[in-house]
Design an enzyme around this catalytic site. Structure first.
Site, PDB file in Angstrom:
ATOM      1  N   CYS A  86       0.714  -1.127  -0.099  1.00  0.00           N
ATOM      2  CA  CYS A  86       0.036   0.020  -0.033  1.00  0.00           C
ATOM      3  C   CYS A  86       0.935   1.216   0.093  1.00  0.00           C
ATOM      4  CB  CYS A  86      -0.882   0.062   1.271  1.00  0.00           C
ATOM      5  SG  CYS A  86      -2.064  -1.084   1.203  1.00  0.00           S
TER       6      CYS A  86
ATOM      7  N   HIS B 138      18.164 -37.204  -5.936  1.00  0.00           N
ATOM      8  CA  HIS B 138      17.694 -37.803  -4.699  1.00  0.00           C
ATOM      9  C   HIS B 138      16.042 -37.417  -4.945  1.00  0.00           C
ATOM     10  CE1 HIS B 138      21.360 -38.759  -2.419  1.00  0.00           C
ATOM     11  NE2 HIS B 138      21.636 -37.404  -2.979  1.00  0.00           N
TER      12      HIS B 138
ATOM     13  N   LYS C 298      13.025 -15.217  -9.682  1.00  0.00           N
ATOM     14  CA  LYS C 298      12.798 -14.052 -10.651  1.00  0.00           C
ATOM     15  C   LYS C 298      11.655 -14.611 -11.654  1.00  0.00           C
ATOM     16  CE  LYS C 298      13.846 -11.383  -8.739  1.00  0.00           C
ATOM     17  NZ  LYS C 298      14.596 -11.213  -7.681  1.00  0.00           N
TER      18      LYS C 298
ATOM     19  N   GLU D 132      17.584 -18.241  -6.806  1.00  0.00           N
ATOM     20  CA  GLU D 132      17.166 -16.685  -7.159  1.00  0.00           C
ATOM     21  C   GLU D 132      16.687 -16.624  -8.744  1.00  0.00           C
ATOM     22  OE1 GLU D 132      16.241 -14.076  -5.822  1.00  0.00           O
ATOM     23  OE2 GLU D 132      16.776 -12.349  -7.088  1.00  0.00           O
TER      24      GLU D 132
ATOM     25  N   GLU E 136       8.301 -15.023 -10.329  1.00  0.00           N
ATOM     26  CA  GLU E 136       7.665 -13.613  -9.855  1.00  0.00           C
ATOM     27  C   GLU E 136       7.142 -12.856 -11.120  1.00  0.00           C
ATOM     28  OE1 GLU E 136       9.683 -11.178  -6.383  1.00  0.00           O
ATOM     29  OE2 GLU E 136      11.204 -12.112  -8.014  1.00  0.00           O
TER      30      GLU E 136
ATOM     31  N   ARG F  23       4.352  -0.535  -4.557  1.00  0.00           N
ATOM     32  CA  ARG F  23       3.935  -0.895  -3.383  1.00  0.00           C
ATOM     33  C   ARG F  23       2.441  -1.619  -3.256  1.00  0.00           C
ATOM     34  NH1 ARG F  23       7.038   1.705   0.689  1.00  0.00           N
ATOM     35  NH2 ARG F  23       5.329   0.634   2.291  1.00  0.00           N
TER      36      ARG F  23
ATOM     37  N   LYS G  54       5.919  -4.471  -3.240  1.00  0.00           N
ATOM     38  CA  LYS G  54       7.185  -4.253  -3.052  1.00  0.00           C
ATOM     39  C   LYS G  54       7.799  -4.588  -1.580  1.00  0.00           C
ATOM     40  CE  LYS G  54      11.393  -3.171  -4.511  1.00  0.00           C
ATOM     41  NZ  LYS G  54      12.161  -4.272  -5.038  1.00  0.00           N
TER      42      LYS G  54
ATOM     43  N   ASN H 174      -2.360   1.685   5.638  1.00  0.00           N
ATOM     44  CA  ASN H 174      -1.698   0.818   5.076  1.00  0.00           C
ATOM     45  C   ASN H 174      -1.381  -0.313   6.537  1.00  0.00           C
ATOM     46  OD1 ASN H 174       0.392  -0.988   4.230  1.00  0.00           O
ATOM     47  ND2 ASN H 174       2.065   0.402   4.769  1.00  0.00           N
ATOM     48  N   GLY H 175      -1.731  -1.611   6.214  1.00  0.00           N
ATOM     49  CA  GLY H 175      -1.088  -2.529   7.355  1.00  0.00           C
ATOM     50  C   GLY H 175      -2.594  -3.236   7.792  1.00  0.00           C
TER      51      GLY H 175
ATOM     52  N   TRP I 208      -2.641  -2.635  -1.853  1.00  0.00           N
ATOM     53  CA  TRP I 208      -2.298  -4.239  -1.895  1.00  0.00           C
ATOM     54  C   TRP I 208      -3.150  -4.721  -1.047  1.00  0.00           C
ATOM     55  CZ3 TRP I 208      -0.483  -8.288   1.119  1.00  0.00           C
ATOM     56  CH2 TRP I 208      -0.135  -9.403   0.364  1.00  0.00           C
TER      57      TRP I 208
HETATM   58  C1  F6R Z   1      12.197 -10.910  -4.675  1.00  0.00           C
HETATM   59  C2  F6R Z   1      11.640  -9.746  -3.802  1.00  0.00           C
HETATM   60  C3  F6R Z   1      11.107 -10.341  -2.542  1.00  0.00           C
HETATM   61  C4  F6R Z   1      11.963  -9.700  -1.216  1.00  0.00           C
HETATM   62  C5  F6R Z   1      11.390 -10.098  -0.138  1.00  0.00           C
HETATM   63  C6  F6R Z   1      12.172  -9.285   1.282  1.00  0.00           C
HETATM   64  O1  F6R Z   1      12.284 -10.342  -5.859  1.00  0.00           O
HETATM   65  O2  F6R Z   1      11.522  -8.813  -3.958  1.00  0.00           O
HETATM   66  O3  F6R Z   1      11.404 -11.860  -2.287  1.00  0.00           O
HETATM   67  O4  F6R Z   1      13.261 -10.032  -1.575  1.00  0.00           O
HETATM   68  O5  F6R Z   1       9.944  -9.995   0.076  1.00  0.00           O
HETATM   69  O6  F6R Z   1      11.972  -7.948   1.017  1.00  0.00           O
HETATM   70  P1  F6R Z   1      13.118  -6.999   1.846  1.00  0.00           P
HETATM   71  O7  F6R Z   1      14.563  -7.254   1.324  1.00  0.00           O
HETATM   72  O8  F6R Z   1      12.640  -5.427   1.566  1.00  0.00           O
HETATM   73  O9  F6R Z   1      12.869  -7.408   3.256  1.00  0.00           O
END
Ligand code: F6R
Length: 614
Positions: free
Chosen positions: A2, A507, A488, A484, A491, A27, A609, A101-102, A75
């Protein structure tokens, strides 16, 4: 999670608020809304979906040119992402409008009480109760600041609330508990935002607030108090990045721009870390050398991409410092009753510094008297504020929801931490530490070399637009890179993607391999015992079963050639530092594949985000 904007000043509030929301849309983008104070009444509009839907609605039905307003991009948590549940929410007299937000955890009880008094709810959200409660307080004669203090004292959970009162047009009031909120300080105007991007084009002077504080902004000034009304002070700071850092700079996506910014981000994160005496210095470490020498265990806690940075850190710290390191998902940490003592160092890695899972985990650690060190990209955010020390990464603002430069700079910070501990504990000689620092300082150039070959990766991505599944293999520090790479792709391309430790394949997961399945293989540099050879065996095993092997291997590694259907060469770097170059093609691959599939790369579905709810 949010985005929130508030404005009071001489400019038309609609423009300021909508522009702020545009910069905060990363966000959350389930809905967007705005409320303006217009001569004793609240005028608002709110729409499900992206901000563009709201802008279209406003273009068709313009809002008045008034100068006080609030806005929100959502969000969804409570209630589906519909027009009805979009913020702002208003009280029953439409005197108050509020954005949030929250999560208000005791909202069910509050809602029940309000409904039993005849209030009819216009939404399914927890936020709406705050609007009614604020209005209730205003009706007793309180002003909006006092009303906010009183209401927030009775709320449970984590929240940022921002409200306006139709009968008090020059005031915007906000409150925060465990949820982000910053104040932007202008000349004859003031701003509120979930982060500074909301107002960076107007002012770079900002103020951070403490927990359980209420802030009132008017044209003339800013005042802060506790929920109990006690006057308080915010902490002022200057934002050292500008609007251009929050723009796309000619790229189609913020994510792509941020991938290409990585050489600079890595270089910036290394800047100023070596003193004139050649020793490493970490400005905001704040933990004494003796504290660090006493540490007998490190637990790294983080989520998502930051967790994978933590996995790389484990290899580096254990190797250079000989201290046992555990890496734990922040969301799991406190529920397993971890063994923590005052000699445990908890390292919390978070790009945003606001991730609720990580925040709760460090609070748990501090209650057990462990020391907490944050690795964070966001100045003034909650996690570093609540930690004993911090290593700031210097990636600049990361807007794309999928983390890229955030990850690379976290890796740099992890290496710096490992080397610093080695220096303090004496587990490595000074010249060995200097040698690794020299190698690190060459990494921006190596990352650039990989980026210069982006077209090769894009062609590969275009070849795979019809793939339904992609696997990633790695070993040692390449294993988190594989994880990772898969994250990506999940996501932003919404593809089934999984990362495996290459040795684990036999395994079970090897059963997934079928004719033509693309497998991206991160091949470790040669020369590290049997690591390289073992990886080649793993690649042979999947190729023998029909997989299409897409290999990333260091330049000059000819041994891989017979087993690679596609070979992408990486610069020659030490094995522990290889994640810094190996992850870059995987980022480019995901970004291009998602673009080819027509997805919104910067705002992938269901994500946000900064995840400020547990
Ligand atoms: C992946 C991504 C998320 C964040 C995770 C932690 O691309 O952005 O997996 O890495 O939500 O976020 P932070 O680092 O802000 O605590």
């Amino acid at each position: 999670m949010c985005g929130i904007v508030g404005y009071v000043g001489p400019k038309p509030a609609e423009g300021v608020v909508i522009e702020g929301l545009r910069r905060l849309e990363y966000r959350g983008y389930d809905s967007a809304g705005i409320a303006l104070v217009d001569g004793g009444s609240i005028v608002s509009d709110k729409r499900a979906g992206k901000l563009a839907n709201l802008e279209k609605a406003i273009a068709e039905s313009p809002l008045p040119p008034v100068t006080t307003g609030i806005g929100h991009t959502r969000w969804a948590t409570h209630g589906a992402p519909t027009d009805r549940n979009a913020h702002p929410h208003v009280g029953r007299q439409r005197r108050v409008a509020v954005v949030h937000n929250g999560i208000i955890e005791n909202f069910a009880a509050l809602r029940h009480r309000l409904e039993s008094q005849g209030v009819e709810m216009a939404s399914d959200t927890d936020t709406e109760v705050a609007a009614h409660l604020l209005e209730e307080q205003l009706e007793t004669g309180a002003d909006l600041t006092v009303a906010m203090q009183t209401v927030c004292s009775g709320l449970e959970g984590a929240f940022t609330l921002v409200a306006v009162d139709a009968q008090d047009p020059d005031r915007v009031v906000a409150a925060r508990r465990n949820s982000p909120l910053v104040v932007g300080i202008g000349e004859g105007e003031n701003f509120l935002g979930s982060d500074v991007a909301a107002f960076i084009e107007h002012t770079r002077e900002a103020m951070e607030l403490g927990q359980d504080q209420v802030v009132t902004i008017t044209r003339e000034g800013v005042s802060v108090s506790g929920f109990d009304g006690t006057p308080a002070e915010g902490t002022r700071y200057h934002v050292d990045w500008d609007l251009s850092a929050a723009e796309k700079d000619g790229h189609d996506w913020f994510m792509r721009k941020e991938i290409f910014e990585q050489p600079r981000a890595v270089a910036d994160s290394l800047l100023g870390r070596r003193g004139e005496d050649g020793l490493l210095q970490l400005d905001e470490m704040r933990l004494s050398d003796q504290d660090l020498r006493d540490i007998d265990k490190i637990i790294i806690i983080a989520a998502g991409t930051s967790f994978y940075a933590g996995m790389v850190a484990k290899y580096a710290i254990e190797h250079w410092c000989r201290i046992p390191v555990e890496v734990e998902l922040a969301s799991e940490f406190r529920y397993r009753d971890p063994i923590l003592t005052s000699d445990t160092l908890v390292v919390a890695i978070s790009q945003s510094g606001e991730t609720a899972d990580t925040l709760q985990a460090i609070r748990h650690a501090r209650v057990q008297r462990s020391k907490v060190l944050a690795i964070c990209n966001t100045n003034g955010s909650t996690i570093p504020r609540e930690s004993d020390g911090v290593i700031y990464t210097h990636a600049g603002p990361e807007i794309g929801v999928a983390s890229t430069k955030g990850f690379l700079t976290q890796l740099v910070a992890c290496y710096l931490l490992a080397l610093y501990l080695a220096q303090v504990k004496g587990t490595r000689f000074g010249d060995e530490i200097s040698q690794v620092m020299d190698q690190l300082e060459q990494m921006p150039g190596h990352v650039q070399t990989v980026l210069d070959k982006a077209d090769e990766v894009y062609a590969l991505a275009r070849d795979h637009v019809d793939s339904r599944s992609v696997l990633f293999l790695g070993r040692h520090a390449g294993y988190p890179v594989a994880l990772e790479g898969a994250l990506k792709l999940k996501e932003i391309a919404y593809l089934h993607a999984e990362g495996f430790a290459a040795g684990e394949l036999k395994h079970g997961p090897i059963a997934l391999v079928e004719e033509g399945l693309p497998i991206l293989c991160v091949v470790p540099p040669r020369g590290r015992d049997q690591l390289h050879d073992k990886m080649i065996s793993g690649i042979q095993e999947v190729r023998a079963r029909g997989a299409r092997t897409l290999c990333l291997a260091e330049e000059g590694d000819t041994t891989i050639e017979p087993y690679a259907d596609v070979l992408f060469t990486l610069p020659q770097v030490p094995v522990l530092l290889q994640p810094l170059v190996a992850v870059v093609p995987l980022q480019l691959f995901a970004c291009e594949l998602a673009s080819q599939l027509g997805h919104d790369v910067d705002q992938p579905r269901n994500l946000a985000k900064s995840v400020t709810v547990e």
